[in-house]
Design a protein around this motif. Structure first.
Motif, PDB file in Angstrom:
ATOM      1  N   SER B 206       0.878  -1.147  -0.173  1.00  0.00           N
ATOM      2  CA  SER B 206      -0.005  -0.033   0.165  1.00  0.00           C
ATOM      3  C   SER B 206       0.851   1.259  -0.003  1.00  0.00           C
ATOM      4  O   SER B 206       1.820   1.281   0.890  1.00  0.00           O
ATOM      5  N   GLY B 207       0.436   2.236  -0.826  1.00  0.00           N
ATOM      6  CA  GLY B 207       1.395   3.356  -0.890  1.00  0.00           C
ATOM      7  C   GLY B 207       1.438   3.854  -2.341  1.00  0.00           C
ATOM      8  O   GLY B 207       0.703   3.658  -3.150  1.00  0.00           O
ATOM      9  N   ASP B 208       2.332   4.933  -2.508  1.00  0.00           N
ATOM     10  CA  ASP B 208       2.536   5.683  -3.822  1.00  0.00           C
ATOM     11  C   ASP B 208       3.504   4.911  -4.343  1.00  0.00           C
ATOM     12  O   ASP B 208       4.569   5.348  -4.487  1.00  0.00           O
ATOM     13  N   LEU B 209       3.237   3.829  -5.171  1.00  0.00           N
ATOM     14  CA  LEU B 209       4.347   2.730  -5.282  1.00  0.00           C
ATOM     15  C   LEU B 209       4.413   2.632  -6.928  1.00  0.00           C
ATOM     16  O   LEU B 209       3.251   2.788  -7.926  1.00  0.00           O
ATOM     17  N   ASP B 210       5.476   2.594  -7.581  1.00  0.00           N
ATOM     18  CA  ASP B 210       5.753   2.113  -8.827  1.00  0.00           C
ATOM     19  C   ASP B 210       5.092   1.135  -9.305  1.00  0.00           C
ATOM     20  O   ASP B 210       4.693   0.164  -8.659  1.00  0.00           O
ATOM     21  N   GLU B 211       4.393   0.980 -10.407  1.00  0.00           N
ATOM     22  CA  GLU B 211       3.763   0.111 -11.323  1.00  0.00           C
ATOM     23  C   GLU B 211       4.530  -1.169 -11.459  1.00  0.00           C
ATOM     24  O   GLU B 211       4.042  -2.457 -11.140  1.00  0.00           O
ATOM     25  N   ASN B 212       5.831  -1.112 -11.502  1.00  0.00           N
ATOM     26  CA  ASN B 212       6.909  -2.343 -11.622  1.00  0.00           C
ATOM     27  C   ASN B 212       7.064  -3.073 -10.186  1.00  0.00           C
ATOM     28  O   ASN B 212       7.822  -4.071 -10.423  1.00  0.00           O
ATOM     29  N   ILE B 213       6.388  -2.620  -9.206  1.00  0.00           N
ATOM     30  CA  ILE B 213       6.493  -3.414  -7.956  1.00  0.00           C
ATOM     31  C   ILE B 213       6.362  -4.863  -8.188  1.00  0.00           C
ATOM     32  O   ILE B 213       6.578  -6.000  -7.787  1.00  0.00           O
ATOM     33  N   ILE B 214       4.992  -4.986  -8.957  1.00  0.00           N
ATOM     34  CA  ILE B 214       4.710  -6.307  -9.201  1.00  0.00           C
ATOM     35  C   ILE B 214       5.377  -7.118  -9.992  1.00  0.00           C
ATOM     36  O   ILE B 214       5.732  -8.398  -9.681  1.00  0.00           O
ATOM     37  N   SER B 215       6.281  -6.764 -10.652  1.00  0.00           N
ATOM     38  CA  SER B 215       7.147  -7.545 -11.654  1.00  0.00           C
ATOM     39  C   SER B 215       8.347  -7.662 -10.850  1.00  0.00           C
ATOM     40  O   SER B 215       8.988  -8.680 -10.857  1.00  0.00           O
ATOM     41  N   GLU B 216       8.859  -6.703  -9.820  1.00  0.00           N
ATOM     42  CA  GLU B 216       9.713  -7.055  -9.114  1.00  0.00           C
ATOM     43  C   GLU B 216       9.480  -8.077  -8.027  1.00  0.00           C
ATOM     44  O   GLU B 216      10.222  -9.142  -7.849  1.00  0.00           O
TER      45      GLU B 216
END
Lengths: 425, 423
Positions: B206-216
C-alpha cells in the motif's frame, strides 16, 4: 496569516492570533477525506491554584476539576448533549484532559464538517452547570476513577511521579479522587470556565483539505464576543530539584512485574527544548532501544520481552524521562540501565550508532504526518509548550553528537533517577 | 478503484493498494490457516521465531540495525483470529522515497527484508536455531500468562472461550502453555516447511508505489521458488448454524479488582448474508455509539457504569455487550440490559436512531482508506470471505437497511453467555 512551510515533508501550517487572543493553526492537507478539529484550553490537572483576572480573587480548586469540567461541557441548557449531537452527525467526537491542557475535538469524513463546527464552537462557548447535573456526574467519574484503580499501567505511572516529585501536581490522578470530586459544585466549575476558557488561553487547530482563509472566516463567524482578559496568574507549589524517593513498589493483578524508570529533569527552556527532546530520544534508543547492546542482552536472557517504552515528557511545569516495560527482574533492569548510562558517559557515543539512530528518529517524525488526527493533536499539545511542531524536522540536523553527549551528562544523572515497580500479588 | 489483485500462483495472491494519502508505504504478508488446537501454539511461536533472524541478517540486532538505517522502517508481526482462521501477520512500514532527505530506494529493500523474514529464516544444523526457539517459547509463555493483565480484554476473551467451548473459535490466539512443552527447534522447523508449502499466502503493498513493483515481486527468487498449493482455510462468509439455547449459561470468576466487568455474548440466529448489514445497524443502536441504548440508559441515565457498549463480530454472527460496573450493581445492570434488548425487539427506537446509526457506520467504513493497515485489513477480509464488496457498495447496503429488518434481527437474538468478572 503567517505561513510556515516544511519543505522536507512538504507540509504548510497557517498561524493566526485573533484580537481576542485566540490562537488558530490550520494545516491544510490535500488527498485526504478526513478533517480533524481540536480546540484546547491551557488548563489541566496541575492548574489547581490561580488568580482570576476579572476579580483578582485567588482560587484553590479540588483535584480533578479540569477533568470534571471536560465531562460537563457537553451538557446543554436545552437538555441535549453535544457529544450525542456530534455523533448523530456521524462525527467521531471526543474530549480529553491532560496535566496541562483540556481539548475538545471531532473527526469528520463526510460533508458534515461545518454542522459539526457549529455544535463544537457552540458548546465550548456555552457552559451549563446545575447542582443536579454536577451531582449526577460524580457517579460516572467515580466509576472512571475506579476503573483506573485496576489499571496497573496507570498506577505504575502515578507511582513514578510520586517518586520524582515532592509537591508538583503532576503526581496526582488527573481525574482526582472520589473524595476530592465530592467537593466540586457549579460555582467552582464556572470560576474555572470563566478564567481558563477565555479565547486568550485557547488554541484551535484544524487539519484537513481546506482553504485556510475560508476556514478562518468560518471560525471567526462562530466566535461569541468576549471582553479581553488579562493574564491568568497561576500559582504552583515550589518544587525542589531533588527527587522525592528512590523507589516505590506495589502489588496488583499482573502476570509479570512491570517497571518504570523515571529521571527528573529541570524545567524546560523554550529555546532549547526541541533540540533537547530530539537528543534525549536518540539517547534512549541508543541506551536501551531495539538494536542496543543492553536490549540484546536482556532479550536473550528473557528479561525483556519487548522493547521498553521510551519517552521524554514535559510541560512548562515539569520534565522527565521515562523508560517503562515488563520484566521478571525489574530491579536488575534498573541496575543495568544505570550501568549502561555510566558506560556511555565514560566511553562517549559511537558515531555509527548515533547516526543510525538519528535516521530512525527522523523517520518516526515523518511518519507522524500520516494522519490528520496525529498532526492536529501534535500541533495543539506543542503550542501549549511554546513549540512549533515543524521544528522537530527543521532543527533535526542541529543535533550533533557532541550536543547529545552533553545532554547525556546533564540529564541522565543517578541522583535524579527513581524506579516504580508493580509486582504480582 | 485504487485496489488491484493478481494471483501469482494458485494459493498465492498479490494485492496492491494505490494511495497518496501517506508519507509511508506499507508491506504485509499474511499466512492463513484453519484454527486448530493442534497448530495454534506452533503458529504463534513461529511468528516469534521467524523475526529473530534471516539467512542474510542472522540476528534480531542485525535486522533492527538495517531497519534503523532505513529511516526507522517499522517491522511488526503477530497472530490473529479471523473467523475460524488463524492468520500469521507480518508488516513492514517505511518512509516513501519522496520524503527521504537523500535519494534512496527503500521500497525494494523493504520488500526483500520482509520476504526474507517469512521465507528465508536463519537455520543452524538444518533446523531453527535452538536458542531462538527456547527463548521465544519462554516469551510466549509469559504472553499467554499475561492474558489476565488487561481486565476488560480478559473478561471478553473468557466469555468467548465459554461460548465456544470445544469449538475452534474458543481457542486462545496465542495458544497454550501445556502445548509449548512438546515443541522443539526440529519439529517446529518441520512444521514450518510443511506450512510454507501449503498455506494460503497474501502479499499486500500500500502506498504511492511504482507499477513495476509487481514485476519485482514476480521476479523475486523466493516467490519463484514457492509452489502452487490448494490452501486449507475457512471461508468466512459461509453460513453459521447456531443452536437455540433455553437458558443462557452464567459464569462468574473472581479476581482482586475494584470494578466488575460484565460481558454478555449474544447469538444472532438469522444467518442470511444480507443480515450482516442489518445486524451492524442493530448493534450501533443497541450499544455501538454515544447515542445508543446502552450508553444512554445504562451509563448516562442510570449512572451504573463508566463503560457500556456493544460490538458486532461479523464473522461469527455475535454481538458482545461490555460494561464496567460497580460489583453490587450486577443484578440491576443485567436487568437494565435485558430491558434494552426487549425495547429493540419491540421496535422501540426512532427513525433518527436508525439514520444516526447508518451515518456512523458509513463514516467509519468511509474512512477505512485513511489508515493504511485498515485498508489492507478490509481487502483481506473480502479475500477471506471469498466475495468482493467495495467500500461504496458496503455503505450502500447499510443505507438500505429498514426498521423492519432491524426488528427481525432483534427477534432473533439470544443471550448465549453471561460472564462476570468480580472481586
Amino acid at each position: 496569516m503567517k505561513i510556515i512551510e516544511s519543505t522536507k515533508i512538504k507540509e504548510k501550517a497557517y498561524f493566526e492570533k485573533l484580537e481576542n487572543g485566540l490562537n488558530i493553526i490550520i494545516i491544510p492537507k490535500a488527498n485526504t477525506n478526513k478533517k480533524y478539529i481540536i480546540w484546547g484550553t491551557n488548563f489541566g490537572s496541575i492548574d489547581n491554584r490561580f488568580i482570576m483576572p476579572q476579580t483578582n480573587e485567588e482560587v484553590f480548586i479540588p483535584d480533578g476539576v479540569a477533568h470534571f469540567l471536560e465531562h460537563k461541557m457537553f451538557e446543554q441548557k436545552n437538555g441535549t448533549n453535544s457529544l450525542d449531537v456530534l455523533m448523530a452527525l456521524g462525527l467521531e467526537a471526543n474530549a480529553y484532559t491532560t496535566n496541562d491542557h483540556t481539548a475538545y475535538l471531532f473527526e469528520c469524513s463526510s460533508d458534515k464538517f461545518y454542522e459539526g463546527l457549529d455544535e463544537l464552537m457552540d458548546y465550548v462557548q456555552n457552559p451549563y452547570f446545575t447542582n443536579e447535573n454536577v451531582e449526577k456526574e460524580k457517579g460516572i467519574i467515580g466509576q472512571e476513577i475506579m476503573m483506573y484503580d485496576d489499571d496497573p499501567g496507570f498506577k505504575l505511572y502515578l507511582n513514578t511521579m510520586d517518586c520524582l516529585y515532592h509537591k508538583n501536581a503532576v503526581k496526582l490522578d488527573i481525574a482526582g479522587t472520589i473524595e476530592s470530586i465530592s467537593k466540586i459544585d457549579p460555582d467552582v466549575l464556572y470560576k474555572c470556565y470563566n478564567t481558563f476558557y477565555h479565547p486568550s488561553n485557547m488554541t484551535l487547530v484544524v487539519c484537513g483539505d481546506f482553504k485556510p482563509e475560508d476556514l478562518l472566516e468560518e471560525i471567526k463567524k462562530r466566535l461569541q464576543p468576549k471582553e479581553n482578559q488579562g493574564e491568568i496568574k497561576r500559582i504552583y507549589e515550589i518544587e525542589e530539584d531533588t527527587i522525592n524517593k528512590k523507589s516505590k513498589e506495589a502489588n496488583m493483578e499482573v502476570s509479570t512485574p512491570i517497571f518504570m524508570i523515571g529521571i527528573k529533569d529541570k524545567l524546560p527552556n523554550t529555546e532549547e527544548i526541541v533540540k533537547k527532546h530530539i537528543a534525549i530520544e536518540v539517547l534512549l534508543n541508543m541506551l536501551i532501544g531495539k538494536s542496543s547492546n543492553l536490549y540484546k542482552e536482556l532479550y536473550n536472557t528473557g528479561d525483556l520481552l519487548a522493547e521498553p517504552d521510551l519517552e521524554y515528557e514535559f510541560s512548562k511545569q515539569y520534565a522527565h524521562v521515562l523508560v517503562g516495560g515488563q520484566s521478571k527482574n525489574p530491579e536488575m533492569i534498573y541496575e543495568k540501565f544505570k550501568d549502561e548510562v555510566s558506560k556511555f558517559k565514560k566511553d562517549g557515543l559511537n558515531e555509527e550508532h548515533f547516526e543510525r539512530i538519528k535516521r530512525k528518529i527522523y523517520g518516526d517524525y515523518v511518519t507522524e504526518y500520516n494522519s490528520v488526527a496525529d498532526i492536529a493533536r501534535m500541533f495543539l499539545a506543542d503550542s501549549f509548550k511554546g513549540i512549533n511542531s515543524f521544528d522537530y524536522i527543521e532543527k533535526f540536523n542541529t543535533v550533533t553528537k557532541e550536543y547529545t553527549q552533553q545532554i547525556l551528562n546533564e540529564v541522565f544523572s543517578e541522583d535524579k533517577m527513581a524506579v516504580s515497580i508493580i509486582k504480582p500479588k | 478503484m485504487n485496489y488491484k489483485k493478481e494471483n501469482l500462483k494458485q494459493g498465492i495472491t498479490f494485492h496492491k493498494i494505490n494511495t497518496n494519502k501517506f508519507k509511508t508505504n506499507l508491506f504485509a504478508i499474511f499466512l492463513t490457516t484453519k484454527l486448530d488446537r493442534e497448530t495454534i501454539t506452533k503458529n504463534a511461536l513461529l511468528a516469534a521465531v521467524l523475526r529473530r533472524g534471516t539467512k542474510k541478517l542472522n540476528t534480531q540486532e542485525e535486522i533492527s540495525k538495517s531497519l534503523e538505517n532505513m529511516y526507522g522502517a517499522n517491522f511488526d508481526c503477530g497472530v490473529e483470529k479471523t473467523g475460524d482462521n488463524q492468520v500469521i501477520k507480518f508488516y513492514l512500514e517505511s518512509i516513501n522515497n519522496e520524503f527521504l532527505p537523500s535519494q534512496e530506494n527503500l521500497s525494494k529493500e523493504c520488500l526483500e527484508i520482509l520476504l526474507d523474514i517469512v521465507f528465508n529464516p536463519f537455520l543452524e544444523d538444518n533446523k531453527f536455531k535452538q536458542e531462538y526457539v527456547d527463548g521465544e517459547k519462554e516469551n510466549l509463555k509469559q504472553i499467554i500468562q499475561g492474558k489476565i493483565d488487561n481486565k476488560a480484554r480478559y473478561a471478553y476473551d473468557r466469555c468467548i472461550e465459554e461460548m465456544y467451548k470445544n469449538e475452534p473459535y474458543g481457542l486462545y490466539k496465542y495458544g497454550y502453555i501445556e502445548d509449548l512443552e512438546n515443541i522443539n527447534s526440529q519439529n517446529l522447523y518441520e512444521y514450518y516447511l510443511e506450512l510454507i508449502k501449503t498455506v494460503k499466502i497474501d502479499i499486500f503493498v500500500s502506498g504511492d508505489l511504482d507499477e513495476n513493483i509487481i514485476s519485482e515481486i514476480k521476479e523475486n527468487e523466493i516467490i519463484k521458488n514457492l509452489e502452487e498449493r490448494i490452501p486449507k482455510y475457512n471461508i468466512n462468509n459461509e453460513n453459521i448454524q447456531k443452536n437455540k439455547v433455553d437458558e443462557p449459561q452464567v459464569i462468574s470468576e473472581s479476581m482482586q479488582i475494584t470494578q466488575g466487568k460484565l460481558i454478555l455474548g449474544l447469538d444472532v440466529l438469522e444467518n442470511k448474508k444480507e443480515c450482516k448489514y442489518w445486524a451492524s445497524v442493530y448493534n450501533i443502536i443497541l450499544g455501538g455509539s454515544a447515542n445508543s441504548k446502552m450508553f444512554q440508559n445504562v451509563r448516562e441515565k442510570a449512572s451504573l457504569a463508566y463503560s457500556a457498549g456493544s460490538s458486532y463480530l461479523r464473522q461469527k454472527d455475535n454481538i458482545f455487550i461490555k460494561c464496567g460496573i460497580d460489583i453490587p450493581n450486577y443484578e440491576k445492570t443485567l436487568g437494565l440490559i435485558k430491558e434494552q434488548l426487549k425495547q429493540m425487539e419491540n421496535g422501540d427506537f426512532t427513525d433518527d436512531d436508525i439514520n444516526n446509526a447508518k451515518i456512523l457506520i458509513s463514516s467509519t467504513v468511509g474512512s477505512i482508506p485513511e489508515t493504511q493497515d485498515s485498508e489492507i485489513t478490509y481487502y483481506f477480509s473480502q479475500e477471506l470471505s471469498d466475495e468482493f464488496v467495495s467500500i461504496e457498495d458496503y455503505i450502500k447496503k447499510i443505507n438500505e437497511v429498514t426498521k423492519q429488518q432491524i426488528i427481525e434481527i432483534a427477534k432473533n437474538i439470544q443471550i448465549n453467555t453471561i460472564y462476570f468478572l468480580k472481586d
